[in-house]
Design an enzyme around this catalytic site. Structure first.
Site, PDB file in Angstrom:
ATOM      1  N   HIS A  12      -7.150 -78.944 -11.614  1.00 45.81           N
ATOM      2  CA  HIS A  12      -8.603 -79.117 -11.780  1.00 45.81           C
ATOM      3  C   HIS A  12      -9.427 -78.064 -11.036  1.00 45.81           C
ATOM      4  O   HIS A  12     -10.572 -77.825 -11.391  1.00 45.81           O
ATOM      5  CB  HIS A  12      -9.009 -80.527 -11.345  1.00 45.81           C
ATOM      6  CG  HIS A  12      -8.556 -80.871  -9.951  1.00 45.81           C
ATOM      7  ND1 HIS A  12      -7.222 -81.053  -9.633  1.00 45.81           N
ATOM      8  CD2 HIS A  12      -9.234 -81.024  -8.798  1.00 45.81           C
ATOM      9  CE1 HIS A  12      -7.124 -81.334  -8.337  1.00 45.81           C
ATOM     10  NE2 HIS A  12      -8.320 -81.307  -7.810  1.00 45.81           N
ATOM     11  N   HIS A 101       9.304 -54.832  -7.854  1.00 44.99           N
ATOM     12  CA  HIS A 101      10.407 -55.154  -6.945  1.00 44.99           C
ATOM     13  C   HIS A 101      11.070 -56.492  -7.234  1.00 44.99           C
ATOM     14  O   HIS A 101      12.264 -56.668  -6.936  1.00 44.99           O
ATOM     15  CB  HIS A 101       9.913 -55.166  -5.496  1.00 44.99           C
ATOM     16  CG  HIS A 101       9.508 -53.815  -4.984  1.00 44.99           C
ATOM     17  ND1 HIS A 101       9.108 -53.594  -3.688  1.00 44.99           N
ATOM     18  CD2 HIS A 101       9.434 -52.608  -5.611  1.00 44.99           C
ATOM     19  CE1 HIS A 101       8.796 -52.305  -3.527  1.00 44.99           C
ATOM     20  NE2 HIS A 101       8.983 -51.695  -4.678  1.00 44.99           N
ATOM     21  N   ARG A 135      18.624 -51.374  -7.655  1.00 47.98           N
ATOM     22  CA  ARG A 135      19.009 -52.302  -6.597  1.00 47.98           C
ATOM     23  C   ARG A 135      18.145 -53.554  -6.625  1.00 47.98           C
ATOM     24  O   ARG A 135      18.552 -54.623  -6.155  1.00 47.98           O
ATOM     25  CB  ARG A 135      18.942 -51.632  -5.223  1.00 47.98           C
ATOM     26  CG  ARG A 135      17.532 -51.326  -4.716  1.00 47.98           C
ATOM     27  CD  ARG A 135      17.595 -50.861  -3.253  1.00 47.98           C
ATOM     28  NE  ARG A 135      16.280 -50.663  -2.665  1.00 47.98           N
ATOM     29  CZ  ARG A 135      15.618 -49.520  -2.693  1.00 47.98           C
ATOM     30  NH1 ARG A 135      16.128 -48.460  -3.284  1.00 47.98           N
ATOM     31  NH2 ARG A 135      14.429 -49.432  -2.098  1.00 47.98           N
TER      32      ARG A 135
END
Lengths: 150, 150
Positions: A12, A101, A135
């Site tokens: 809300h 990332h 990575r």
């Protein structure tokens, strides 16, 4: 990303900001899917985070936006789910990094603590920024392997 | 809260800020428990969020601090765990609200996106602000009932 379905939900406290972002999404070629709430009556953010998690699991949308007063309740709930990586963002830079990332798939905003222009910038950069992979993908996959609610 | 154990952990991006906050905690009568990392070698934030979750489940500490570059990886991982309500905070006001409304038990900070003074203010107010309870307790309990990783 054009015509991509973007799931969007709020409690809300977030209705006004949600309406603004839905209008922006529609005007920019996205297909917003509004999961509620659209009532001013007090409700629980967690119910709407859960709705989004179920839609994502079902493959209805790959990206989403969750809004509550500060964003905390949405971020806490959404991140309990295995398929969600929800990023509470207060600046466009943070939104960008959450994509690069973390491969965040849900942008969380706190309607009481962000202005509409910044929220819109966060959304735009969130949708336009690709994940860097490499990575970072290994870390994301490790998080997915941890599991979570389904 | 004096002598209360405060769990604290970071990835390689958060070592400097963690050291600053550990010093502040010790100087202010808290008992920081450092869960690492203390190596500059690249590591995964999620491993340290997991360590904190296990310590919390074991009752070793009731409050914690997690730090990574932006805070997102820590917040995403920590909130997968049933016993954690982790709040990524960028201002003291948000940290205060995360305690009052969400009963957050882990403060998450992004070392690359917050200055040390603000981080310290966030920590101080996080530790000193009580949960409001009432309807907020109902929401917290509902979140706990959802479950999560153990």
């Amino acid at each position: 990303m054009q015509n991509t379905i973007i799931l969007i939900a709020c409690d809300h406290r977030g209705i006004k900001l949600k309406q603004t972002l839905i209008a922006w999404l529609a005007a920019n070629g996205y297909a917003p899917k509004d999961l509620g709430t659209n009532s001013e009556a007090r409700c629980d953010a967690s119910d709407f985070a859960q709705k989004m998690a179920l839609d994502m699991k079902a493959g209805i949308g790959r990206s989403g936006v969750l809004i509550c007063g500060t964003g905390q309740a949405m971020a806490m709930t959404a991140n309990r789910y295995r398929d969600i990586r929800a990023a509470l963002c207060s600046t466009a830079e943070v939104a960008k990094l959450s994509r690069e990332h973390n491969d965040a798939n849900v942008l969380v905003l706190g309607a009481d603590v962000i202005d509409e222009a910044t929220a819109q910038q966060c959304l735009e950069i969130f949708l336009k920024t690709p994940f860097l992979g490499g990575r970072y993908a290994e870390r994301r996959d490790k998080l997915m392997q941890l599991g979570g609610l389904e």
